[in-house]
Design an enzyme around this catalytic site. Sequence first.
Site, PDB file in Angstrom:
ATOM      1  N   THR A  24      55.426 -29.273  49.819  1.00 22.64           N
ATOM      2  CA  THR A  24      56.587 -28.687  49.475  1.00 22.64           C
ATOM      3  C   THR A  24      56.770 -27.935  48.350  1.00 22.64           C
ATOM      4  O   THR A  24      58.062 -27.596  47.775  1.00 22.64           O
ATOM      5  CB  THR A  24      57.607 -29.950  49.364  1.00 22.64           C
ATOM      6  OG1 THR A  24      57.454 -30.745  48.654  1.00 22.64           O
ATOM      7  CG2 THR A  24      57.800 -30.399  50.784  1.00 22.64           C
ATOM      8  N   ASP A  51      54.473 -34.107  50.897  1.00 22.13           N
ATOM      9  CA  ASP A  51      53.937 -34.431  49.616  1.00 22.13           C
ATOM     10  C   ASP A  51      54.778 -33.227  48.614  1.00 22.13           C
ATOM     11  O   ASP A  51      54.974 -32.372  48.841  1.00 22.13           O
ATOM     12  CB  ASP A  51      52.594 -33.592  49.662  1.00 22.13           C
ATOM     13  CG  ASP A  51      51.816 -33.536  48.436  1.00 22.13           C
ATOM     14  OD1 ASP A  51      51.326 -34.378  47.872  1.00 22.13           O
ATOM     15  OD2 ASP A  51      51.937 -32.511  47.646  1.00 22.13           O
ATOM     16  N   TYR A  56      57.636 -29.204  41.172  1.00 26.45           N
ATOM     17  CA  TYR A  56      58.064 -28.314  42.177  1.00 26.45           C
ATOM     18  C   TYR A  56      59.587 -27.825  42.299  1.00 26.45           C
ATOM     19  O   TYR A  56      59.963 -26.836  42.820  1.00 26.45           O
ATOM     20  CB  TYR A  56      57.653 -28.990  43.521  1.00 26.45           C
ATOM     21  CG  TYR A  56      56.073 -29.060  43.761  1.00 26.45           C
ATOM     22  CD1 TYR A  56      55.218 -28.608  43.085  1.00 26.45           C
ATOM     23  CD2 TYR A  56      55.859 -29.921  44.976  1.00 26.45           C
ATOM     24  CE1 TYR A  56      53.899 -28.902  43.263  1.00 26.45           C
ATOM     25  CE2 TYR A  56      54.468 -30.083  45.265  1.00 26.45           C
ATOM     26  CZ  TYR A  56      53.394 -29.671  44.340  1.00 26.45           C
ATOM     27  OH  TYR A  56      52.177 -29.969  44.591  1.00 26.45           O
ATOM     28  N   LYS A  85      54.486 -36.903  41.937  1.00 22.63           N
ATOM     29  CA  LYS A  85      53.741 -36.604  40.948  1.00 22.63           C
ATOM     30  C   LYS A  85      54.221 -36.566  39.643  1.00 22.63           C
ATOM     31  O   LYS A  85      55.128 -36.182  39.371  1.00 22.63           O
ATOM     32  CB  LYS A  85      52.715 -35.140  41.150  1.00 22.63           C
ATOM     33  CG  LYS A  85      51.943 -34.861  42.650  1.00 22.63           C
ATOM     34  CD  LYS A  85      51.543 -33.707  42.731  1.00 22.63           C
ATOM     35  CE  LYS A  85      50.997 -33.413  44.290  1.00 22.63           C
ATOM     36  NZ  LYS A  85      51.884 -33.057  45.076  1.00 22.63           N
ATOM     37  N   HIS A 118      49.318 -35.593  37.970  1.00 25.76           N
ATOM     38  CA  HIS A 118      49.229 -34.279  38.408  1.00 25.76           C
ATOM     39  C   HIS A 118      48.091 -33.680  37.962  1.00 25.76           C
ATOM     40  O   HIS A 118      47.423 -32.984  38.399  1.00 25.76           O
ATOM     41  CB  HIS A 118      50.290 -33.622  38.197  1.00 25.76           C
ATOM     42  CG  HIS A 118      50.807 -32.451  39.225  1.00 25.76           C
ATOM     43  ND1 HIS A 118      52.161 -31.899  39.592  1.00 25.76           N
ATOM     44  CD2 HIS A 118      50.035 -31.523  39.867  1.00 25.76           C
ATOM     45  CE1 HIS A 118      52.070 -31.079  40.531  1.00 25.76           C
ATOM     46  NE2 HIS A 118      50.646 -30.776  40.673  1.00 25.76           N
ATOM     47  N   ARG A 251      54.542 -21.514  62.470  1.00 27.69           N
ATOM     48  CA  ARG A 251      53.382 -22.112  61.694  1.00 27.69           C
ATOM     49  C   ARG A 251      53.176 -23.422  61.564  1.00 27.69           C
ATOM     50  O   ARG A 251      52.322 -24.165  61.507  1.00 27.69           O
ATOM     51  CB  ARG A 251      53.150 -21.349  60.378  1.00 27.69           C
ATOM     52  CG  ARG A 251      52.756 -20.036  60.437  1.00 27.69           C
ATOM     53  CD  ARG A 251      52.617 -19.267  59.442  1.00 27.69           C
ATOM     54  NE  ARG A 251      52.376 -17.582  59.578  1.00 27.69           N
ATOM     55  CZ  ARG A 251      52.132 -16.880  58.529  1.00 27.69           C
ATOM     56  NH1 ARG A 251      52.462 -16.958  57.505  1.00 27.69           N
ATOM     57  NH2 ARG A 251      51.795 -15.521  59.036  1.00 27.69           N
TER      58      ARG A 251
END
Length: 298
Positions: A24, A51, A56, A85, A118, A251
């Site tokens: 993500t 994930d 992010y 993370k 991370h 996809r």
Amino acid sequence: MALSKDRGITMNDGNKIPILGFGTYSPDAVQKSKCEEATKIAIEVGFRHIDGAYVYETEEQVGRAIRAKISDGTVKREDIFYTGKLWSTFHRPELVRKCLEESLKKLQFDYMDLFIIHNPYSMKAMEACKDAGLVRSIGVSNFTRKQLEMILNKPGLKYKPAINQVECHPYRNQSKLLAFCKSNNIVLEGYSVLGSQRDPRWIDTNTPVLLEDPLLVAIAKKYNKSPALVAIRYQLQRGLVVLVKTYTRKRIEENAQAFTFQLSEEDMKSIDGLHKNMSFMQMDMFAGHPQYYPPDEE
């Protein structure tokens, strides 16, 4: 063919992680706005491993997507394996739980299935988060063999890392690190398995495009699959947990077909031969840290 919830690897703590995960990370505001819908699509086509990460900045969108698919009856919370993370600004022991709780608040979750460091620095406070029930498994990311050895040999280690998430693709196949992790019952999880997005903040944009490699293209033609599916299948057959990321429905659906074929031993060896110890990721920003070690050479 939908992904099967039974396609997973049991980690050293007894918890099971699905071997194909949906990433993500979003490089910009436009992509972040698409994250919620893409995560819903991923769950609809069968992804059960999501994930994410504090850095992010998509946790709110991802949390809404998962809760929406729980509300409409597609999944239950226990069907979803969510990875978060610990970002590098929270490595002081007193900040680790703060980062985790901030992420849980954004997600509106009671717990994470897996919480990983991370970048390679900090562990004791991670164990405390597991003891508190806020995470079910703890692991690491971007750790070299030497850094893993430092943790494994640390006096008083309570929980061995369940997983090590690293850059892994045919141009950097991490064969030595994979063997080391297997010998120590640590799952190796690969990101950037398709090469990588050309995000200049993290990626060397002068690197070749993996999915245009003539060998991968030829093998893909042989199986009537895409080069992306060949790259995914290659890692699955090596025993890795694989993360893939795209926000395009076509996809996402295509990536879910990774279990519909198998590469021959000959083709696996041919792809092994693409290894050139080449990294797409630029990790030099961490080089000044006292616990930084250059990536393993293979």
